[in-house]
Enzyme design. Structure first.
Site, PDB file in Angstrom:
ATOM      1  N   ALA A  63       6.058 -11.836  -1.858  1.00 15.88           N
ATOM      2  CA  ALA A  63       7.351 -12.953  -2.759  1.00 15.88           C
ATOM      3  C   ALA A  63       8.371 -13.638  -2.088  1.00 15.88           C
ATOM      4  O   ALA A  63       9.245 -11.902  -1.197  1.00 15.88           O
ATOM      5  CB  ALA A  63       7.833 -12.365  -3.856  1.00 15.88           C
ATOM      6  N   GLY A 108       3.407  -9.138  -2.954  1.00 16.85           N
ATOM      7  CA  GLY A 108       2.572 -10.718  -3.654  1.00 16.85           C
ATOM      8  C   GLY A 108       1.173 -11.021  -2.385  1.00 16.85           C
ATOM      9  O   GLY A 108       0.403 -11.625  -2.749  1.00 16.85           O
ATOM     10  N   GLU A 111      -1.559  -9.394  -3.346  1.00 16.18           N
ATOM     11  CA  GLU A 111      -1.951  -9.310  -4.776  1.00 16.18           C
ATOM     12  C   GLU A 111      -2.779 -10.803  -4.683  1.00 16.18           C
ATOM     13  O   GLU A 111      -3.402 -10.966  -5.277  1.00 16.18           O
ATOM     14  CB  GLU A 111      -0.672  -9.366  -5.669  1.00 16.18           C
ATOM     15  CG  GLU A 111       0.476  -8.186  -5.701  1.00 16.18           C
ATOM     16  CD  GLU A 111       1.555  -8.440  -6.702  1.00 16.18           C
ATOM     17  OE1 GLU A 111       2.393  -9.023  -6.518  1.00 16.18           O
ATOM     18  OE2 GLU A 111       1.751  -7.649  -7.694  1.00 16.18           O
ATOM     19  N   GLU A 131       7.175  -2.781  -3.933  1.00 13.76           N
ATOM     20  CA  GLU A 131       8.235  -3.387  -4.646  1.00 13.76           C
ATOM     21  C   GLU A 131       9.194  -2.434  -5.008  1.00 13.76           C
ATOM     22  O   GLU A 131      10.385  -2.886  -5.736  1.00 13.76           O
ATOM     23  CB  GLU A 131       7.575  -4.098  -5.950  1.00 13.76           C
ATOM     24  CG  GLU A 131       6.567  -5.947  -5.883  1.00 13.76           C
ATOM     25  CD  GLU A 131       5.723  -5.559  -5.234  1.00 13.76           C
ATOM     26  OE1 GLU A 131       4.982  -4.024  -4.288  1.00 13.76           O
ATOM     27  OE2 GLU A 131       4.439  -5.915  -5.140  1.00 13.76           O
TER      28      GLU A 131
HETATM   29  N1  CAA Z   1      10.860 -12.291   1.782  1.00 16.40           N
HETATM   30  C1  CAA Z   1      11.515 -13.239   2.433  1.00 16.40           C
HETATM   31  N2  CAA Z   1      11.942 -12.788   3.994  1.00 16.40           N
HETATM   32  C2  CAA Z   1      10.981 -12.529   4.288  1.00 16.40           C
HETATM   33  C3  CAA Z   1      10.245 -11.134   3.974  1.00 16.40           C
HETATM   34  C4  CAA Z   1       9.654 -11.707   2.283  1.00 16.40           C
HETATM   35  N3  CAA Z   1       9.005 -10.808   1.558  1.00 16.40           N
HETATM   36  N4  CAA Z   1       9.556 -10.495   4.552  1.00 16.40           N
HETATM   37  C5  CAA Z   1      10.147 -10.304   5.780  1.00 16.40           C
HETATM   38  N5  CAA Z   1      10.654 -11.527   5.935  1.00 16.40           N
HETATM   39  C6  CAA Z   1      11.618 -12.125   6.628  1.00 16.40           C
HETATM   40  C7  CAA Z   1      13.222 -11.191   7.337  1.00 16.40           C
HETATM   41  O1  CAA Z   1      13.494 -11.492   6.831  1.00 16.40           O
HETATM   42  C8  CAA Z   1      12.838 -11.882   8.781  1.00 16.40           C
HETATM   43  O2  CAA Z   1      13.474 -13.064   8.832  1.00 16.40           O
HETATM   44  P1  CAA Z   1      14.784 -12.723   9.644  1.00 16.40           P
HETATM   45  O3  CAA Z   1      15.290 -12.369  10.620  1.00 16.40           O
HETATM   46  O4  CAA Z   1      15.156 -15.096   9.201  1.00 16.40           O
HETATM   47  O5  CAA Z   1      15.830 -12.216   8.641  1.00 16.40           O
HETATM   48  C9  CAA Z   1      11.178 -12.305   9.291  1.00 16.40           C
HETATM   49  O6  CAA Z   1      10.777 -12.157   7.710  1.00 16.40           O
HETATM   50  C10 CAA Z   1      10.909 -10.788  10.371  1.00 16.40           C
HETATM   51  O7  CAA Z   1      10.917  -9.622   9.478  1.00 16.40           O
HETATM   52  P2  CAA Z   1      11.220  -8.560   9.862  1.00 16.40           P
HETATM   53  O8  CAA Z   1      12.109  -8.338  10.805  1.00 16.40           O
HETATM   54  O9  CAA Z   1      11.544  -7.805   9.035  1.00 16.40           O
HETATM   55  O10 CAA Z   1       9.754  -7.688  10.357  1.00 16.40           O
HETATM   56  P3  CAA Z   1       9.515  -5.961  10.808  1.00 16.40           P
HETATM   57  O11 CAA Z   1       8.489  -6.381  12.142  1.00 16.40           O
HETATM   58  O12 CAA Z   1      10.461  -5.636  11.616  1.00 16.40           O
HETATM   59  O13 CAA Z   1       9.393  -5.448   9.329  1.00 16.40           O
HETATM   60  C11 CAA Z   1       8.121  -5.875   7.693  1.00 16.40           C
HETATM   61  C12 CAA Z   1       8.151  -6.356   9.466  1.00 16.40           C
HETATM   62  C13 CAA Z   1       7.945  -4.244   7.329  1.00 16.40           C
HETATM   63  C14 CAA Z   1       6.722  -6.459   6.786  1.00 16.40           C
HETATM   64  C15 CAA Z   1       9.164  -6.495   6.768  1.00 16.40           C
HETATM   65  O14 CAA Z   1       9.992  -7.438   7.057  1.00 16.40           O
HETATM   66  C16 CAA Z   1       8.650  -6.325   4.940  1.00 16.40           C
HETATM   67  O15 CAA Z   1       9.692  -4.904   5.336  1.00 16.40           O
HETATM   68  N6  CAA Z   1       9.299  -6.712   4.312  1.00 16.40           N
HETATM   69  C17 CAA Z   1       9.275  -7.506   2.894  1.00 16.40           C
HETATM   70  C18 CAA Z   1       8.166  -6.917   2.180  1.00 16.40           C
HETATM   71  C19 CAA Z   1       7.705  -7.138   1.154  1.00 16.40           C
HETATM   72  O16 CAA Z   1       8.881  -5.474   0.519  1.00 16.40           O
HETATM   73  N7  CAA Z   1       7.115  -7.397   0.434  1.00 16.40           N
HETATM   74  C20 CAA Z   1       7.444  -7.084  -1.133  1.00 16.40           C
HETATM   75  C21 CAA Z   1       8.677  -8.568  -1.860  1.00 16.40           C
HETATM   76  S1  CAA Z   1       8.552  -8.149  -3.706  1.00 16.40           S
HETATM   77  C22 CAA Z   1       6.909  -9.141  -3.960  1.00 16.40           C
HETATM   78  O17 CAA Z   1       5.908  -9.478  -3.711  1.00 16.40           O
HETATM   79  C23 CAA Z   1       6.896  -8.906  -5.734  1.00 16.40           C
HETATM   80  C24 CAA Z   1       5.979  -9.446  -6.228  1.00 16.40           C
HETATM   81  O18 CAA Z   1       5.371  -8.773  -6.211  1.00 16.40           O
HETATM   82  C25 CAA Z   1       5.250 -10.465  -6.341  1.00 16.40           C
END
Ligand code: CAA
Length: 256
Positions: A63, A108, A111, A131
């Site tokens: 998400a 997500g 998922e 999450e």
């Molecule tokens: N939402 C919004 N933006 C996201 C994102 C997310 N889930 N994941 C990555 N991005 C964005 C980052 O913010 C970044 O953009 P900016 O430079 O503009 O900030 C860009 O994508 C590249 O990401 P990273 O620089 O973080 O890339 P990385 O290689 O260093 O790390 C990663 C990769 C480990 C996947 C890391 O991006 C991360 O941890 N992302 C979040 C993952 C997460 O927590 N997902 C769960 C979301 S909640 C959910 O999904 C609830 C549900 O059940 C529906």
């Protein structure tokens, strides 16, 4: 377009195309995925649906976290219901779906992959439900579909620790059907060719029967199987398949 629908032969391909945010699911993208699945359901020449993510880093990082903050509880619940209902469309889609996980499938994103009939992983694929690290729990079906696929204990381990599972471990625990090298869309088309030649209505009955296994007692499930296998028997394709066996020729299924 952040969600692209294309067709390759008899396979529809939905590409999440927002690589700058690792294909994160904004609410608009969720709605666009729903519309694309609805469009696939109307196409008579489609026999499988593949999902992939643009770029070489991510299938989908979950998400869009930037959209999640400062929402009312009502909006938050509606958001979870939106994601759940979009992914649930895959259960009733007339064709099977395959997630081609090319990189991160987190939150997500995982998922969505769990809602597909099958999952293939690239060698660099990484799976997780992180999450808990955000103070959240999965909301687009992860707590319900993951245990049905890998068992309660492994699902709980992923959900409570938020740990990342690599492609080899995902294959070992049955989270993915196979790990593939090279072009994952080509691998997905090849995988789909393993079933698209059979009768579509019969494939659908098989999917219905297996789907019910997750929520029925064995006795009830066996009753469903008896009914659905009898329905399959009633198709012209069943008659053709059995006749072809006896006549020692290849069956020509006509989806009837
Ligand atoms: N939402 C919004 N933006 C996201 C994102 C997310 N889930 N994941 C990555 N991005 C964005 C980052 O913010 C970044 O953009 P900016 O430079 O503009 O900030 C860009 O994508 C590249 O990401 P990273 O620089 O973080 O890339 P990385 O290689 O260093 O790390 C990663 C990769 C480990 C996947 C890391 O991006 C991360 O941890 N992302 C979040 C993952 C997460 O927590 N997902 C769960 C979301 S909640 C959910 O999904 C609830 C549900 O059940 C529906």
């Amino acid at each position: 377009m952040a969600v692209e629908l294309t067709q390759n032969g008899d396979c529809a391909v939905i590409t999440l195309n927002r690589p700058e945010a690792l294909n994160a699911l904004s609410f608009q993208i969720l709605r666009d995925i729903g519309a694309a699945i609805d469009e696939v359901a109307t196409r008579k020449d489609v026999r499988a649906l593949l999902f992939t993510g643009a770029g070489d880093k991510a299938f989908c990082a979950g998400a869009d976290i930037k959209e999640l903050r400062n929402r009312s509880l009502v909006d938050q619940k509606r958001g979870a219901e939106l994601g759940q209902s979009v992914f649930a469309k895959l259960d009733t889609l007339p064709v099977a779906s395959v997630a081609l996980v090319n990189g991160y499938a987190f939150g997500g994103g995982l998922e969505l992959a769990l809602a597909c009939s099958f999952r293939l992983a690239s060698v660099n694929a990484k799976f997780g439900l992180p999450e808990v690290k955000l103070g959240l729990i999965p909301g687009y079906g992860g707590t319900q579909r993951l245990p049905r696929i890998v068992g309660e204990s492994r699902a709980l381990e992923m959900i409570l620790t938020g740990k990342t599972v690599d492609a080899a471990a995902a294959e070992q625990m049955g989270l993915v059907n196979a790990v593939v090298e090279g072009d994952i869309v080509a691998a997905g088309l090849k995988f789909a060719a393993g079933f698209t030649g059979y009768s579509l209505p019969v494939l659908e009955l098989a999917r219905r029967a297996v789907q019910r296994a997750g929520d029925l007692s064995l006795a009830e499930g066996l009753r469903v199987e008896a009914d659905l296998s009898t329905l399959a028997y009633c198709t012209a394709d069943a008659e053709e398949g059995m006749a072809a066996f006896q006549e020692k020729r290849k069956a020509e299924f006509k989806d009837g």
